[in-house]
Motif scaffolding. Sequence first.
Motif, short mmCIF file in Angstrom:
data_model
loop_
_atom_site.label_atom_id
_atom_site.label_comp_id
_atom_site.label_asym_id
_atom_site.label_seq_id
_atom_site.Cartn_x
_atom_site.Cartn_y
_atom_site.Cartn_z
N LYS A 183 -15.42 5.90 -37.27
CA LYS A 183 -13.98 5.95 -37.01
C LYS A 183 -13.52 7.33 -36.68
O LYS A 183 -14.21 8.33 -36.94
CB LYS A 183 -13.25 5.30 -38.27
CG LYS A 183 -13.35 6.34 -39.39
CD LYS A 183 -12.21 5.68 -40.29
CE LYS A 183 -10.87 5.41 -39.70
NZ LYS A 183 -9.85 4.63 -40.69
N THR A 184 -12.53 7.39 -35.88
CA THR A 184 -11.78 8.64 -35.62
C THR A 184 -11.19 9.47 -36.64
O THR A 184 -10.22 8.50 -37.15
CB THR A 184 -11.11 8.28 -34.12
OG1 THR A 184 -11.99 7.74 -32.79
CG2 THR A 184 -10.76 9.69 -33.71
N TYR A 185 -11.17 10.45 -36.65
CA TYR A 185 -10.56 11.16 -37.73
C TYR A 185 -10.06 12.65 -37.19
O TYR A 185 -10.70 13.27 -36.47
CB TYR A 185 -11.15 11.40 -38.92
CG TYR A 185 -10.41 11.24 -40.23
CD1 TYR A 185 -9.94 10.04 -40.50
CD2 TYR A 185 -9.84 12.42 -40.83
CE1 TYR A 185 -9.26 9.78 -41.86
CE2 TYR A 185 -9.25 12.51 -42.20
CZ TYR A 185 -8.77 11.09 -42.52
OH TYR A 185 -7.74 10.87 -43.75
N THR A 186 -8.69 12.76 -37.67
CA THR A 186 -8.10 14.26 -36.93
C THR A 186 -7.85 15.23 -38.09
O THR A 186 -7.41 14.78 -39.15
CB THR A 186 -6.85 13.77 -36.28
OG1 THR A 186 -7.11 13.05 -35.06
CG2 THR A 186 -6.12 15.03 -36.00
N ASN A 187 -8.42 16.28 -38.04
CA ASN A 187 -8.17 17.38 -38.82
C ASN A 187 -9.07 17.21 -40.38
O ASN A 187 -10.02 16.62 -40.17
CB ASN A 187 -6.64 17.65 -39.26
CG ASN A 187 -5.92 17.93 -38.15
OD1 ASN A 187 -6.48 18.86 -37.27
ND2 ASN A 187 -4.64 17.57 -37.84
N LEU B 131 -17.99 3.17 -49.10
CA LEU B 131 -17.54 3.75 -48.08
C LEU B 131 -16.17 4.08 -47.94
O LEU B 131 -15.29 3.35 -47.90
CB LEU B 131 -18.10 3.37 -46.64
CG LEU B 131 -17.68 4.32 -45.34
CD1 LEU B 131 -18.48 5.74 -45.53
CD2 LEU B 131 -18.16 3.20 -44.13
N SER B 132 -15.74 5.31 -48.05
CA SER B 132 -14.24 5.70 -48.33
C SER B 132 -13.90 7.15 -47.56
O SER B 132 -14.86 8.17 -47.61
CB SER B 132 -14.06 5.91 -49.72
OG SER B 132 -12.63 6.38 -49.80
N ILE B 133 -13.02 7.10 -47.00
CA ILE B 133 -12.44 8.22 -46.17
C ILE B 133 -11.00 8.54 -46.42
O ILE B 133 -10.13 8.04 -45.70
CB ILE B 133 -12.93 8.38 -44.65
CG1 ILE B 133 -12.53 9.71 -43.95
CG2 ILE B 133 -12.44 7.30 -43.78
CD1 ILE B 133 -13.13 10.12 -42.93
N ASP C 153 -12.54 13.86 -46.16
CA ASP C 153 -13.29 13.93 -47.24
C ASP C 153 -13.76 12.38 -47.20
O ASP C 153 -13.16 11.49 -47.66
CB ASP C 153 -12.61 14.29 -48.82
CG ASP C 153 -13.11 14.16 -49.77
OD1 ASP C 153 -14.60 13.68 -49.73
OD2 ASP C 153 -12.83 14.49 -50.91
N VAL C 154 -15.19 12.29 -47.13
CA VAL C 154 -15.72 11.14 -46.79
C VAL C 154 -17.09 10.96 -47.93
O VAL C 154 -17.56 11.92 -47.98
CB VAL C 154 -16.41 10.80 -45.23
CG1 VAL C 154 -17.16 11.74 -45.03
CG2 VAL C 154 -16.88 9.34 -45.24
N TRP D 235 -25.20 8.73 -54.46
CA TRP D 235 -23.77 8.95 -53.72
C TRP D 235 -23.84 10.42 -53.16
O TRP D 235 -24.60 11.26 -53.24
CB TRP D 235 -22.73 9.47 -54.83
CG TRP D 235 -22.45 7.95 -55.56
CD1 TRP D 235 -22.79 7.37 -56.33
CD2 TRP D 235 -21.15 7.12 -55.09
NE1 TRP D 235 -22.19 6.18 -56.89
CE2 TRP D 235 -21.06 6.14 -56.03
CE3 TRP D 235 -20.07 7.47 -54.12
CZ2 TRP D 235 -19.98 5.27 -56.09
CZ3 TRP D 235 -19.02 6.43 -54.33
CH2 TRP D 235 -18.94 5.51 -55.20
N ILE D 236 -23.28 10.42 -51.57
CA ILE D 236 -23.21 11.47 -50.95
C ILE D 236 -22.01 11.81 -50.31
O ILE D 236 -21.07 10.67 -50.26
CB ILE D 236 -24.33 11.59 -49.71
CG1 ILE D 236 -23.97 10.33 -49.11
CG2 ILE D 236 -25.83 11.65 -50.37
CD1 ILE D 236 -25.06 10.37 -47.70
N ARG D 237 -21.34 13.00 -50.18
CA ARG D 237 -19.87 13.13 -49.76
C ARG D 237 -19.93 14.44 -48.83
O ARG D 237 -20.99 15.34 -49.03
CB ARG D 237 -19.23 13.54 -51.11
CG ARG D 237 -17.76 13.76 -51.01
CD ARG D 237 -17.37 14.17 -52.48
NE ARG D 237 -15.83 14.49 -52.31
CZ ARG D 237 -15.21 14.61 -53.22
NH1 ARG D 237 -15.73 14.66 -54.63
NH2 ARG D 237 -13.89 14.88 -53.40
N LEU D 238 -19.09 14.29 -47.81
CA LEU D 238 -19.11 15.45 -46.74
C LEU D 238 -17.51 15.69 -46.71
O LEU D 238 -16.54 14.81 -46.40
CB LEU D 238 -19.49 14.90 -45.44
CG LEU D 238 -19.80 15.92 -44.56
CD1 LEU D 238 -20.77 17.14 -44.71
CD2 LEU D 238 -20.17 15.29 -43.23
N LYS D 239 -17.23 16.95 -47.03
CA LYS D 239 -15.62 17.42 -46.89
C LYS D 239 -15.48 18.49 -45.83
O LYS D 239 -16.26 19.10 -45.62
CB LYS D 239 -15.03 18.06 -48.44
CG LYS D 239 -15.08 17.13 -49.64
CD LYS D 239 -15.09 17.73 -50.79
CE LYS D 239 -13.89 18.42 -50.68
NZ LYS D 239 -13.40 19.32 -52.11
#
Length: 206
Positions: A151-155, A98-100, A158-159, A39-43
């Motif tokens: 996908k486009t994300y604003t501000n 995959l979750s954001i 947490d993916v 598992w990897i995660r980027l906040k």
Amino acid sequence: QAGRSNLSQQYRGQRLNLECEHHGEFNPSTSPGLVFPQWIRLKHVGDTFTSLRSSNGVDWVEISFGDVVMPATILVGLNTNPDIDQAGAKLKVQYSKLSIAGADQGFVGTDIGNPIENGQVAFGEEPGVVDVVAGGLRTWDSSDSFNFVHKTYTNDFDVKVRVNSVTQNGTPGGDPKAALMARADLSPGSPNVSLNVVSTRGYLEY
């Protein structure tokens, strides 16, 4: 740059400055002990990016954090590349979960940098399941070449994703990447932050 982590140095503008100052000898930091599934995660909170890893998707270990100024609206998703841009050279990665931040749908696959082998992206019936077969040279230096499921994300975001398996087809590259990435745009020279699973080295790179 004082007070900056190695994660922040993945931002292309800072990275090029470091390469210039150190004559191209900049090396990313690594987190050893890679075991699949990983598992990897980027906040992203404010200007701060934080990278984390987990063996089960519940208990997370922080790898690094650093400040990187990016546009308010950016592209977030999966970076997949075999680290060799030749006919027949591909990297197959099976991702899941995959979750954001509750916005799991709406991801699309795009090849960046015109890799010789076109990327193939298959989304599973279960949300968050993505199989990618990608060509491309690297996400490094001044121009990237890879497949980007994004996908486009604003501000703030947490993916997270589970990397289940990585398979090299054709001539193998030395540092194939299965990664989470945030980048400013789809141009090959876009600023970016990336947390990479490097199966050939047995580590995570950030």
